[in-house]
Design a protein around this motif. Structure first.
Motif, PDB file in Angstrom:
ATOM      1  N   GLY A  67       0.811  -1.211   0.000  1.00 54.55           N
ATOM      2  CA  GLY A  67       0.000   0.000   0.000  1.00 54.55           C
ATOM      3  C   GLY A  67       0.841   1.256   0.000  1.00 54.55           C
ATOM      4  O   GLY A  67       0.567   2.212  -0.734  1.00 54.55           O
ATOM      5  N   SER A  70       2.593   1.638  -3.435  1.00 55.29           N
ATOM      6  CA  SER A  70       1.615   1.894  -4.503  1.00 55.29           C
ATOM      7  C   SER A  70       1.127   3.338  -4.459  1.00 55.29           C
ATOM      8  O   SER A  70       1.051   4.012  -5.484  1.00 55.29           O
ATOM      9  CB  SER A  70       0.425   0.927  -4.374  1.00 55.29           C
ATOM     10  OG  SER A  70       0.833  -0.408  -4.558  1.00 55.29           O
ATOM     11  N   GLU A 176     -13.741   0.650 -15.911  1.00 56.13           N
ATOM     12  CA  GLU A 176     -13.068  -0.104 -14.860  1.00 56.13           C
ATOM     13  C   GLU A 176     -11.681  -0.570 -15.307  1.00 56.13           C
ATOM     14  O   GLU A 176     -10.773  -0.715 -14.482  1.00 56.13           O
ATOM     15  CB  GLU A 176     -13.929  -1.306 -14.461  1.00 56.13           C
ATOM     16  CG  GLU A 176     -13.411  -2.065 -13.260  1.00 56.13           C
ATOM     17  CD  GLU A 176     -14.353  -3.165 -12.809  1.00 56.13           C
ATOM     18  OE1 GLU A 176     -13.917  -4.026 -12.028  1.00 56.13           O
ATOM     19  OE2 GLU A 176     -15.521  -3.161 -13.255  1.00 56.13           O
ATOM     20  N   THR A 179      -9.225   2.098 -14.086  1.00 56.11           N
ATOM     21  CA  THR A 179      -8.969   2.130 -12.642  1.00 56.11           C
ATOM     22  C   THR A 179      -8.259   0.870 -12.167  1.00 56.11           C
ATOM     23  O   THR A 179      -7.586   0.893 -11.130  1.00 56.11           O
ATOM     24  CB  THR A 179     -10.285   2.316 -11.863  1.00 56.11           C
ATOM     25  OG1 THR A 179     -11.194   1.253 -12.183  1.00 56.11           O
ATOM     26  CG2 THR A 179     -10.932   3.645 -12.213  1.00 56.11           C
ATOM     27  N   ASP A 180      -8.390  -0.222 -12.940  1.00 55.96           N
ATOM     28  CA  ASP A 180      -7.690  -1.450 -12.575  1.00 55.96           C
ATOM     29  C   ASP A 180      -6.174  -1.287 -12.654  1.00 55.96           C
ATOM     30  O   ASP A 180      -5.428  -2.082 -12.062  1.00 55.96           O
ATOM     31  CB  ASP A 180      -8.112  -2.600 -13.494  1.00 55.96           C
ATOM     32  CG  ASP A 180      -9.459  -3.191 -13.093  1.00 55.96           C
ATOM     33  OD1 ASP A 180      -9.911  -2.912 -11.962  1.00 55.96           O
ATOM     34  OD2 ASP A 180     -10.056  -3.920 -13.913  1.00 55.96           O
ATOM     35  N   ARG A 183      -4.842  -1.204  -9.340  1.00 57.97           N
ATOM     36  CA  ARG A 183      -5.163  -2.310  -8.434  1.00 57.97           C
ATOM     37  C   ARG A 183      -4.626  -3.659  -8.875  1.00 57.97           C
ATOM     38  O   ARG A 183      -4.450  -4.550  -8.047  1.00 57.97           O
ATOM     39  CB  ARG A 183      -6.676  -2.417  -8.270  1.00 57.97           C
ATOM     40  CG  ARG A 183      -7.341  -1.184  -7.686  1.00 57.97           C
ATOM     41  CD  ARG A 183      -8.760  -1.493  -7.254  1.00 57.97           C
ATOM     42  NE  ARG A 183      -9.573  -1.935  -8.378  1.00 57.97           N
ATOM     43  CZ  ARG A 183     -10.343  -1.135  -9.104  1.00 57.97           C
ATOM     44  NH1 ARG A 183     -10.395   0.161  -8.807  1.00 57.97           N
ATOM     45  NH2 ARG A 183     -11.061  -1.593 -10.105  1.00 57.97           N
ATOM     46  N   GLU A 185      -2.497  -6.831  -9.847  1.00 61.36           N
ATOM     47  CA  GLU A 185      -1.249  -7.374  -9.333  1.00 61.36           C
ATOM     48  C   GLU A 185      -0.732  -8.466 -10.262  1.00 61.36           C
ATOM     49  O   GLU A 185      -1.514  -9.206 -10.866  1.00 61.36           O
ATOM     50  CB  GLU A 185      -1.442  -7.936  -7.922  1.00 61.36           C
ATOM     51  CG  GLU A 185      -1.828  -6.886  -6.891  1.00 61.36           C
ATOM     52  CD  GLU A 185      -1.863  -7.453  -5.476  1.00 61.36           C
ATOM     53  OE1 GLU A 185      -1.604  -8.677  -5.318  1.00 61.36           O
ATOM     54  OE2 GLU A 185      -2.133  -6.692  -4.541  1.00 61.36           O
ATOM     55  N   PRO A 190       1.958  -5.545  -6.926  1.00 63.42           N
ATOM     56  CA  PRO A 190       1.116  -4.652  -7.724  1.00 63.42           C
ATOM     57  C   PRO A 190       1.844  -4.146  -8.958  1.00 63.42           C
ATOM     58  O   PRO A 190       3.063  -3.936  -8.947  1.00 63.42           O
ATOM     59  CB  PRO A 190       0.811  -3.495  -6.755  1.00 63.42           C
ATOM     60  CG  PRO A 190       0.976  -4.086  -5.393  1.00 63.42           C
ATOM     61  CD  PRO A 190       2.088  -5.077  -5.532  1.00 63.42           C
ATOM     62  N   GLN A 258      -5.780   5.840  -9.293  1.00 64.52           N
ATOM     63  CA  GLN A 258      -5.883   5.575  -7.863  1.00 64.52           C
ATOM     64  C   GLN A 258      -7.133   6.197  -7.259  1.00 64.52           C
ATOM     65  O   GLN A 258      -7.805   5.588  -6.423  1.00 64.52           O
ATOM     66  CB  GLN A 258      -4.636   6.102  -7.150  1.00 64.52           C
ATOM     67  CG  GLN A 258      -3.376   5.301  -7.423  1.00 64.52           C
ATOM     68  CD  GLN A 258      -2.139   5.912  -6.787  1.00 64.52           C
ATOM     69  OE1 GLN A 258      -2.138   7.069  -6.356  1.00 64.52           O
ATOM     70  NE2 GLN A 258      -1.065   5.142  -6.716  1.00 64.52           N
ATOM     71  N   GLN A 260      -9.785   6.987  -8.968  1.00 62.43           N
ATOM     72  CA  GLN A 260     -10.927   6.596  -9.801  1.00 62.43           C
ATOM     73  C   GLN A 260     -11.747   7.816 -10.215  1.00 62.43           C
ATOM     74  O   GLN A 260     -12.961   7.735 -10.380  1.00 62.43           O
ATOM     75  CB  GLN A 260     -11.817   5.588  -9.056  1.00 62.43           C
ATOM     76  CG  GLN A 260     -11.073   4.334  -8.640  1.00 62.43           C
ATOM     77  CD  GLN A 260     -11.968   3.333  -7.932  1.00 62.43           C
ATOM     78  OE1 GLN A 260     -13.147   3.198  -8.221  1.00 62.43           O
ATOM     79  NE2 GLN A 260     -11.394   2.601  -6.988  1.00 62.43           N
TER      80      GLN A 260
END
Length: 342
Positions: A67, A70, A176, A179-180, A183, A185, A190, A258, A260
């Motif tokens: 986290g 990222s 989406e 925005t992926d 997220r 990995e 990630p 990140q 969105q």
């Protein structure tokens, strides 16, 4: 045109051993050499150790590290590319505005113009490069200070950002698949962390292992000597700003992915931390000069400090005091190192 190594041996000497420095293995005191060369790394390890003791079971975990790194990805990208013009002696004050303009552009292209993700990313990256090229050409050929030009450019970019976004937050209509990016990995790592590693690795190779990197260092060490050796100083300066434009475009893209969404002033808050990371990193394995690996360490230092402060639930006032005090101590350690090593 003669080669850099043949025509300008003094440029390399000036870069490696400036007037106020001597070799670390020479007359420098051992304590001063350690502080000067590893001051930031020592401070970073001290911060990590402090939070590890006070936050057992939460701070030193892989989930927290993922986290932390990222979230720090946009800052790291910006600090890494900012290192290049700083090596020449140019300050780009438009980087935060470049990032937030790219954040607005990519979201508008996706949500309002309905471009595919790949097309929006390409257009945004291309726009970032063009902004950097324009800035670099104007700065290199006009003779006006980069400080002044980039400050004015920031105002222009802010106007363009407001124009295309109507200064309104945009959160609807973003696919989406975009925005992926923040997220997804690959195995346990990630994608954004892998991107950080690739960017830092490529810039390190370019900086230390290519003719372009040696020319950047030569121009920063002695502009006139670099010119006499056949280096095209203006082209080198312009290329550094083009690289900054590309890096800031990806920083803005990651900010949007990140969050969105796009929101006004998304990237301007990265300006001071990016410079802080670069200056902190200048004490790391580089004899007081700017280096991409040092800037990366500076970003990790700042990110770990921020993460630990948040987890310990300090009030915003106390958090600001702690961050400022730690930054001052880290910089002072480098200055103390210089004095002890003299």
């Amino acid at each position: 045109m003669t080669s850099l190594t043949q025509a300008d041996p003094s440029a390399t000497a000036d870069r490696d051993t400036p007037d106020h420095e001597t070799d670390f293995a020479g007359s420098r005191g051992p304590r001063g050499a350690v502080l000067l060369r590893y001051g930031t790394a020592i401070a970073c390890l001290a911060v990590i150790a402090f939070f590890a003791v006070n936050l057992p079971g939460t701070f030193l975990t892989w989930d927290n590290a993922k986290g932390l790194l990222s979230i720090a990805a946009p800052l790291l990208l910006m600090a890494a590319v900012l290192t290049v013009p700083l090596r020449i002696g140019d300050f780009d004050l438009s980087v935060g505005y470049q990032a937030q303009f790219s954040c607005a552009l990519v979201v508008v292209l996706l949500a309002h113009q309905h471009l595919t993700v790949s097309s929006a990313l390409f257009v945004t990256a291309l726009a970032g490069i063009l902004v950097g090229i324009v800035l670099g050409v104007v700065i290199a050929w006009s003779g006006v200070s980069a400080f002044v030009i980039t400050l004015a450019a920031g105002s222009i970019l802010l106007g363009l950002e407001v124009k295309i976004s109507d200064n309104q937050q945009i959160s609807l209509g973003i696919p989406e698949a975009f925005t992926d990016l923040a997220r997804v990995e690959i195995g346990p790592v990630p994608l954004v962390i892998l991107l950080e590693i690739v960017v830092v690795g490529l810039l390190w190779l370019a900086q230390d292992r290519t003719l372009w990197g040696r020319q950047i260092s030569a121009v920063g060490a002695n502009v006139e000597a670099a010119r006499l050796s056949g280096i095209r100083n203006r082209m080198i300066r312009a290329s550094s700003f083009a690289l900054v434009g590309l890096g800031c475009s990806f920083a803005g893209i990651l900010l949007a992915a990140q969050a969105q969404s796009y929101y006004p002033n998304a990237g301007i808050g990265l300006l001071l931390p990016a410079y802080a990371a670069c200056f902190l990193g200048s004490t790391f394995m580089s004899k007081g000069s700017f280096h991409v690996l040092g800037s990366a360490v500076g970003v990790v230092f700042l990110a770990a400090l921020q993460n630990g402060i948040v987890q310990m639930n300090y009030s915003p006032a106390v958090a600001n005091l702690i961050q400022g005090a730690v930054l001052v101590l880290a910089v002072m350690s480098a200055q103390l190192g210089r004095r002890l090593a003299a």
